[in-house]
Scaffold this motif. Sequence first.
Motif, PDB file in Angstrom:
ATOM      1  N   ALA A  19      -3.615   0.601  -3.542  1.00 33.10           N
ATOM      2  CA  ALA A  19      -4.339   1.871  -3.521  1.00 33.10           C
ATOM      3  C   ALA A  19      -5.722   1.741  -4.145  1.00 33.10           C
ATOM      4  O   ALA A  19      -6.693   2.337  -3.653  1.00 33.10           O
ATOM      5  CB  ALA A  19      -3.528   2.942  -4.251  1.00 33.10           C
ATOM      6  N   GLU A  20      -5.840   0.932  -5.201  1.00 32.10           N
ATOM      7  CA  GLU A  20      -7.156   0.775  -5.840  1.00 32.10           C
ATOM      8  C   GLU A  20      -8.147   0.025  -4.940  1.00 32.10           C
ATOM      9  O   GLU A  20      -9.359   0.261  -5.011  1.00 32.10           O
ATOM     10  CB  GLU A  20      -7.041   0.084  -7.199  1.00 32.10           C
TER      11      GLU A  20
ATOM     12  N   LEU B 161       0.826  -1.209   0.000  1.00 33.65           N
ATOM     13  CA  LEU B 161       0.000   0.000   0.000  1.00 33.65           C
ATOM     14  C   LEU B 161       0.860   1.259   0.000  1.00 33.65           C
ATOM     15  O   LEU B 161       0.374   2.345  -0.344  1.00 33.65           O
ATOM     16  CB  LEU B 161      -0.939  -0.017   1.209  1.00 33.65           C
ATOM     17  N   GLY B 162       2.126   1.106   0.369  1.00 31.04           N
ATOM     18  CA  GLY B 162       3.055   2.227   0.276  1.00 31.04           C
ATOM     19  C   GLY B 162       2.874   3.308   1.324  1.00 31.04           C
ATOM     20  O   GLY B 162       3.075   4.487   1.055  1.00 31.04           O
ATOM     21  N   ARG B 163       2.469   2.920   2.544  1.00 40.71           N
ATOM     22  CA  ARG B 163       2.332   3.892   3.638  1.00 40.71           C
ATOM     23  C   ARG B 163       3.341   3.564   4.731  1.00 40.71           C
ATOM     24  O   ARG B 163       3.774   2.427   4.856  1.00 40.71           O
ATOM     25  CB  ARG B 163       0.913   3.820   4.233  1.00 40.71           C
ATOM     26  N   SER B 164       3.668   4.547   5.540  1.00 42.24           N
ATOM     27  CA  SER B 164       4.637   4.293   6.613  1.00 42.24           C
ATOM     28  C   SER B 164       3.980   3.680   7.842  1.00 42.24           C
ATOM     29  O   SER B 164       4.601   2.912   8.568  1.00 42.24           O
ATOM     30  CB  SER B 164       5.348   5.584   7.005  1.00 42.24           C
ATOM     31  N   LEU B 165       2.718   4.009   8.100  1.00 41.34           N
ATOM     32  CA  LEU B 165       2.005   3.442   9.237  1.00 41.34           C
ATOM     33  C   LEU B 165       1.554   2.021   8.924  1.00 41.34           C
ATOM     34  O   LEU B 165       1.397   1.659   7.747  1.00 41.34           O
ATOM     35  CB  LEU B 165       0.771   4.289   9.562  1.00 41.34           C
ATOM     36  N   PRO B 166       1.300   1.181   9.941  1.00 36.11           N
ATOM     37  CA  PRO B 166       0.694  -0.121   9.680  1.00 36.11           C
ATOM     38  C   PRO B 166      -0.622   0.041   8.912  1.00 36.11           C
ATOM     39  O   PRO B 166      -1.392   0.973   9.178  1.00 36.11           O
ATOM     40  CB  PRO B 166       0.449  -0.674  11.088  1.00 36.11           C
TER      41      PRO B 166
ATOM     42  N   ALA C 161     -16.997  -6.575   1.356  1.00 35.17           N
ATOM     43  CA  ALA C 161     -15.813  -6.918   2.143  1.00 35.17           C
ATOM     44  C   ALA C 161     -14.621  -6.734   1.218  1.00 35.17           C
ATOM     45  O   ALA C 161     -14.507  -7.432   0.212  1.00 35.17           O
ATOM     46  CB  ALA C 161     -15.884  -8.338   2.674  1.00 35.17           C
ATOM     47  N   VAL C 162     -13.756  -5.797   1.545  1.00 32.41           N
ATOM     48  CA  VAL C 162     -12.620  -5.457   0.685  1.00 32.41           C
ATOM     49  C   VAL C 162     -11.334  -5.595   1.482  1.00 32.41           C
ATOM     50  O   VAL C 162     -11.148  -4.939   2.509  1.00 32.41           O
ATOM     51  CB  VAL C 162     -12.739  -4.004   0.154  1.00 32.41           C
TER      52      VAL C 162
END
Length: 229
Positions: free
Chosen positions: A219-220, A15-20, A213-214
Amino acid sequence: MTKIVILAAGMGSRLGRSLPKPLTTLNDGRSIMGQQHDNIHAAFGPSAHITTVVGYRAETIVEAFPDVDYVYNDRYDQTNTSKSLLRALKATGKSGVLWMNGDVVFDPRVLGRALALIEADQSFITVNTSKVSDEEVKYTVDAAGDIAELSKTVVGGLGEAVGINYISRADKPALIAQLNKVDNQDYFERGLELAVAENGVQLRPLDISDLYAVEVDFAEDLDRANLYV
C-alpha cells in the motif's frame, strides 16, 4: 517491429486487493496497466504490439484491455516471473522484446530514453542508483560497465533493477534456454544473470534514477506512485 510484453499473471496478494494488481486504480483515474499502455503508445506509436501474460483472474484484464495479444500462464499460482517471461518470449517469434512487470508505475520518459538502445538491438535493464534496499533486485557491473550480477542477494549492489528490460534478437535464444532451466519460483532476473555468466550476454544498465519508477507491492508503494501521476 519491437515486441512489448507486460507480465501480469501474478496474484499480487501483498497489496491485499481482489483484482489483479495491474488493474489497481491510480489517483489520475487510470489503472497501473492503463498508464503502462499510455506510456508504450507515447514512445512507440498507436500500433505498438503488446502481448500480456495473464493468469490470476485473467478475464478481468482481457476485458479491460481487449485489443492486445494474450499468453496464459495456467501455472500462475505455482510459478514466478521467470516462467511467465519464458512463455512470452516463445510467443513473440524471433524479434527483440521489451518487457515490464505489470505493477510498475513509471515516467513516460523512461521508454523515450530506452529507444536508442532498442533501435541498436542492445540488451539492457533499467536501473535506479539512488536507492538500494534489501528486498529489491540489485546489480553489479564488470570492467566494461555491463551487468555482472543480478539478484536480491547481491552484496555491494550499485542500485536496483526497475523491472523494465529489453532482450535483443541475438540474445533471446540464450535467455529462453536459461529461463527453461531455472526454478519455477525464480524471478526472470535469474535467467538474465545466467545468460550473462554462461552465454556471454552483454546486458547494459540504463540509469533512470532521475525519473520515477515505482514497483507497487504494498500500500505504501501505491501511495508513493500516486505522488507522481
